[in-house]
Design a protein around this motif. Structure first.
Motif, PDB file in Angstrom:
ATOM      1  N   VAL A 149       0.790  -1.316  -0.124  1.00  0.00           N
ATOM      2  CA  VAL A 149       0.048   0.030  -0.055  1.00  0.00           C
ATOM      3  C   VAL A 149       1.036   1.091  -0.014  1.00  0.00           C
ATOM      4  O   VAL A 149       1.892   1.430   0.774  1.00  0.00           O
ATOM      5  CB  VAL A 149      -0.985   0.181   1.375  1.00  0.00           C
ATOM      6  N   LEU A 150       0.693   2.085  -0.981  1.00  0.00           N
ATOM      7  CA  LEU A 150       1.265   3.569  -0.921  1.00  0.00           C
ATOM      8  C   LEU A 150       0.720   4.668   0.089  1.00  0.00           C
ATOM      9  O   LEU A 150      -0.545   4.501  -0.237  1.00  0.00           O
ATOM     10  CB  LEU A 150       1.362   3.939  -2.421  1.00  0.00           C
ATOM     11  N   PRO A 151       1.369   5.111   0.843  1.00  0.00           N
ATOM     12  CA  PRO A 151       0.637   5.874   1.584  1.00  0.00           C
ATOM     13  C   PRO A 151       0.049   7.173   1.030  1.00  0.00           C
ATOM     14  O   PRO A 151       0.879   7.942  -0.073  1.00  0.00           O
ATOM     15  CB  PRO A 151       1.825   6.504   2.533  1.00  0.00           C
ATOM     16  N   ILE A 152      -0.639   8.069   1.428  1.00  0.00           N
ATOM     17  CA  ILE A 152      -1.279   9.165   1.065  1.00  0.00           C
ATOM     18  C   ILE A 152      -1.079  10.423   2.040  1.00  0.00           C
ATOM     19  O   ILE A 152      -1.589  10.175   3.228  1.00  0.00           O
ATOM     20  CB  ILE A 152      -2.727   9.144   0.253  1.00  0.00           C
ATOM     21  N   LEU A 153      -0.912  11.689   1.422  1.00  0.00           N
ATOM     22  CA  LEU A 153      -1.068  12.708   2.492  1.00  0.00           C
ATOM     23  C   LEU A 153      -1.772  13.802   1.453  1.00  0.00           C
ATOM     24  O   LEU A 153      -1.624  13.718   0.511  1.00  0.00           O
ATOM     25  CB  LEU A 153       0.272  13.281   2.686  1.00  0.00           C
ATOM     26  N   VAL A 154      -2.551  14.491   2.144  1.00  0.00           N
ATOM     27  CA  VAL A 154      -3.213  15.455   1.524  1.00  0.00           C
ATOM     28  C   VAL A 154      -2.508  17.243   1.952  1.00  0.00           C
ATOM     29  O   VAL A 154      -2.392  17.292   2.855  1.00  0.00           O
ATOM     30  CB  VAL A 154      -4.806  15.639   2.068  1.00  0.00           C
ATOM     31  N   VAL A 155      -2.068  17.769   0.792  1.00  0.00           N
ATOM     32  CA  VAL A 155      -1.344  18.916   1.255  1.00  0.00           C
ATOM     33  C   VAL A 155      -1.831  19.962   0.353  1.00  0.00           C
ATOM     34  O   VAL A 155      -2.082  19.874  -1.086  1.00  0.00           O
ATOM     35  CB  VAL A 155       0.385  18.998   0.700  1.00  0.00           C
ATOM     36  N   GLY A 156      -2.317  21.041   0.639  1.00  0.00           N
ATOM     37  CA  GLY A 156      -2.954  22.116   0.073  1.00  0.00           C
ATOM     38  C   GLY A 156      -4.057  22.020  -0.821  1.00  0.00           C
ATOM     39  O   GLY A 156      -4.304  22.308  -1.861  1.00  0.00           O
ATOM     40  N   GLY A 157      -4.749  20.913  -0.250  1.00  0.00           N
ATOM     41  CA  GLY A 157      -6.064  20.422  -0.902  1.00  0.00           C
ATOM     42  C   GLY A 157      -5.824  19.598  -2.222  1.00  0.00           C
ATOM     43  O   GLY A 157      -6.969  19.036  -2.588  1.00  0.00           O
ATOM     44  N   ALA A 197      10.648  22.241  -7.961  1.00  0.00           N
ATOM     45  CA  ALA A 197      11.920  22.736  -7.635  1.00  0.00           C
ATOM     46  C   ALA A 197      12.378  24.041  -8.566  1.00  0.00           C
ATOM     47  O   ALA A 197      13.053  24.943  -8.331  1.00  0.00           O
ATOM     48  CB  ALA A 197      13.034  21.736  -7.519  1.00  0.00           C
ATOM     49  N   LYS A 198      11.790  23.819  -9.640  1.00  0.00           N
ATOM     50  CA  LYS A 198      12.139  24.907 -10.928  1.00  0.00           C
ATOM     51  C   LYS A 198      11.136  25.824 -11.142  1.00  0.00           C
ATOM     52  O   LYS A 198      11.339  27.065 -11.419  1.00  0.00           O
ATOM     53  CB  LYS A 198      12.472  23.932 -12.125  1.00  0.00           C
ATOM     54  N   MET A 199       9.836  25.557 -10.824  1.00  0.00           N
ATOM     55  CA  MET A 199       8.837  26.433 -10.916  1.00  0.00           C
ATOM     56  C   MET A 199       7.624  26.353  -9.775  1.00  0.00           C
ATOM     57  O   MET A 199       6.857  25.844  -9.812  1.00  0.00           O
ATOM     58  CB  MET A 199       7.842  25.810 -12.310  1.00  0.00           C
ATOM     59  N   PRO A 200       8.275  26.705  -8.592  1.00  0.00           N
ATOM     60  CA  PRO A 200       7.365  26.855  -7.485  1.00  0.00           C
ATOM     61  C   PRO A 200       6.099  27.710  -7.499  1.00  0.00           C
ATOM     62  O   PRO A 200       5.025  27.304  -6.954  1.00  0.00           O
ATOM     63  CB  PRO A 200       8.339  27.371  -6.399  1.00  0.00           C
ATOM     64  N   PHE A 201       6.067  28.862  -8.207  1.00  0.00           N
ATOM     65  CA  PHE A 201       4.739  29.674  -8.151  1.00  0.00           C
ATOM     66  C   PHE A 201       3.832  28.866  -9.377  1.00  0.00           C
ATOM     67  O   PHE A 201       2.635  29.083  -9.130  1.00  0.00           O
ATOM     68  CB  PHE A 201       5.204  30.998  -8.630  1.00  0.00           C
ATOM     69  N   ILE A 202       4.370  28.526 -10.422  1.00  0.00           N
ATOM     70  CA  ILE A 202       3.404  27.865 -11.384  1.00  0.00           C
ATOM     71  C   ILE A 202       2.840  26.556 -10.613  1.00  0.00           C
ATOM     72  O   ILE A 202       1.705  26.443 -10.942  1.00  0.00           O
ATOM     73  CB  ILE A 202       4.319  27.443 -12.682  1.00  0.00           C
ATOM     74  N   ILE A 223      -1.831  23.890  -8.383  1.00  0.00           N
ATOM     75  CA  ILE A 223      -2.669  23.347  -7.167  1.00  0.00           C
ATOM     76  C   ILE A 223      -3.904  24.204  -6.659  1.00  0.00           C
ATOM     77  O   ILE A 223      -4.861  23.735  -6.284  1.00  0.00           O
ATOM     78  CB  ILE A 223      -1.707  23.109  -5.850  1.00  0.00           C
ATOM     79  N   ALA A 224      -3.640  25.575  -6.768  1.00  0.00           N
ATOM     80  CA  ALA A 224      -4.865  26.257  -6.304  1.00  0.00           C
ATOM     81  C   ALA A 224      -6.165  26.225  -7.188  1.00  0.00           C
ATOM     82  O   ALA A 224      -7.052  26.139  -7.012  1.00  0.00           O
ATOM     83  CB  ALA A 224      -4.370  27.826  -6.350  1.00  0.00           C
ATOM     84  N   ALA A 225      -5.689  26.199  -8.433  1.00  0.00           N
ATOM     85  CA  ALA A 225      -6.858  25.670  -9.574  1.00  0.00           C
ATOM     86  C   ALA A 225      -7.448  24.471  -9.573  1.00  0.00           C
ATOM     87  O   ALA A 225      -8.636  24.225  -9.428  1.00  0.00           O
ATOM     88  CB  ALA A 225      -5.993  25.901 -10.973  1.00  0.00           C
ATOM     89  N   ARG A 243      -7.421  29.530 -14.066  1.00  0.00           N
ATOM     90  CA  ARG A 243      -6.790  30.281 -13.189  1.00  0.00           C
ATOM     91  C   ARG A 243      -5.731  30.948 -13.579  1.00  0.00           C
ATOM     92  O   ARG A 243      -4.868  30.383 -14.114  1.00  0.00           O
ATOM     93  CB  ARG A 243      -6.755  29.585 -11.951  1.00  0.00           C
ATOM     94  N   VAL A 244      -5.573  32.284 -13.397  1.00  0.00           N
ATOM     95  CA  VAL A 244      -4.287  32.983 -13.591  1.00  0.00           C
ATOM     96  C   VAL A 244      -3.597  33.575 -12.390  1.00  0.00           C
ATOM     97  O   VAL A 244      -4.306  34.044 -11.287  1.00  0.00           O
ATOM     98  CB  VAL A 244      -4.721  34.423 -14.536  1.00  0.00           C
ATOM     99  N   GLN A 245      -2.378  33.737 -12.521  1.00  0.00           N
ATOM    100  CA  GLN A 245      -1.378  34.291 -11.188  1.00  0.00           C
ATOM    101  C   GLN A 245      -0.269  34.829 -11.793  1.00  0.00           C
ATOM    102  O   GLN A 245       0.375  34.198 -12.860  1.00  0.00           O
ATOM    103  CB  GLN A 245      -1.246  33.021 -10.300  1.00  0.00           C
ATOM    104  N   GLU A 246       0.242  35.693 -11.245  1.00  0.00           N
ATOM    105  CA  GLU A 246       1.553  36.349 -11.748  1.00  0.00           C
ATOM    106  C   GLU A 246       2.798  35.376 -11.136  1.00  0.00           C
ATOM    107  O   GLU A 246       2.718  34.989  -9.899  1.00  0.00           O
ATOM    108  CB  GLU A 246       1.769  37.779 -11.142  1.00  0.00           C
ATOM    109  N   VAL A 247       3.474  35.018 -12.090  1.00  0.00           N
ATOM    110  CA  VAL A 247       4.844  34.291 -11.475  1.00  0.00           C
ATOM    111  C   VAL A 247       6.093  34.991 -12.049  1.00  0.00           C
ATOM    112  O   VAL A 247       5.927  35.650 -12.982  1.00  0.00           O
ATOM    113  CB  VAL A 247       4.728  32.730 -12.287  1.00  0.00           C
ATOM    114  N   PRO A 248       7.235  34.527 -11.845  1.00  0.00           N
ATOM    115  CA  PRO A 248       8.393  35.067 -12.614  1.00  0.00           C
ATOM    116  C   PRO A 248       8.672  34.687 -13.893  1.00  0.00           C
ATOM    117  O   PRO A 248       8.225  33.503 -14.285  1.00  0.00           O
ATOM    118  CB  PRO A 248       9.698  34.313 -11.653  1.00  0.00           C
TER     119      PRO A 248
END
Length: 207
Positions: A9-17, A80-85, A90-92, A148-153
């Motif tokens: 069985v693979l464990p599951i965590l819920v992070v940020g919904g 690691a390369k695109m944290p804001f994207i 995830i928010a979307a 969903r839109v969001q400003e990113v680098p």
């Protein structure tokens, strides 16, 4: 969740919904929770909760290496390369935006992007850029109900463009193909909005 790796069985965590599926080995992002498995390289990834019925059928190797889960292709986005994207994606998901996308015909993305990231989008920072999820290169893209839109680098935006082209080729995603997004290194997803500073741990990806 069943596994085809012999682990059980693979464990599951819920992070940020969203669901974090802990692959067949230890997850480096959660050392205090899971300890150490003899120094083995771990697999950590995060997918939309709605993908669980599909990803339950697949191993981490199928998702992350073969880029295929059941009859659906997989695109990887590295936090690691695109944290804001990754944060925007995830928010979307938490807002109910589509998690299953279909590749649109080549050359349609510019027009779709202009709908949601055109003059109506006002960036706050000189090195910022409009990021949209779902992607403009998909059938579902370019529609406000889906996006969903969001400003990113700007560096992240360029990185994502190159990453998607590479991922489409690697997974064999052509016009009409269904695919999902899996985020790797989810412990590095941005936890605050972009404030003009590129916080990515790995900034080697430019375009």
């Amino acid at each position: 969740m069943g596994s085809k790796t012999g682990i059980g069985v693979l464990p599951i965590l819920v992070v940020g919904g969203a669901v974090v599926l802990l692959g067949p080995q230890l997850v480096p992002g959660f050392p205090d929770l899971l300890g150490d498995l003899g120094g083995q390289t771990a697999t950590e990834y995060q997918a939309a909760p709605g993908t669980k019925p599909r990803t339950d059928k697949c191993t981490a190797d199928q998702l992350l290496k073969q880029r295929q889960c059941d009859d659906v292709k997989v695109v990887l986005i590295d936090a690691a390369k695109m944290p804001f994207i990754a944060s925007n994606i995830i928010a979307a998901w938490s807002e109910g935006k589509p998690f299953l996308m279909h590749k649109d015909a080549p050359g349609t993305d510019d027009a779709k992007r202009s709908v949601v990231c055109g003059s109506s989008f006002k960036k706050q920072f000189a090195e910022g850029s409009c990021d949209e999820y779902v992607f403009a290169s998909t059938v579902e893209g370019g529609r406000w109900a889906n996006v969903r839109v969001q400003e990113v680098p700007l560096r992240e935006q360029k990185c994502q463009g190159g990453t998607l082209r590479q991922e489409y080729r690697r997974a064999g995603i052509v016009e009409g193909c269904a695919f999902i997004v899996v985020i790797t290194n989810p412990a590095m997803v941005a936890t605050t909005p972009y404030a003009g500073v590129d916080i990515a741990k790995d900034q080697s990806c430019q375009s």
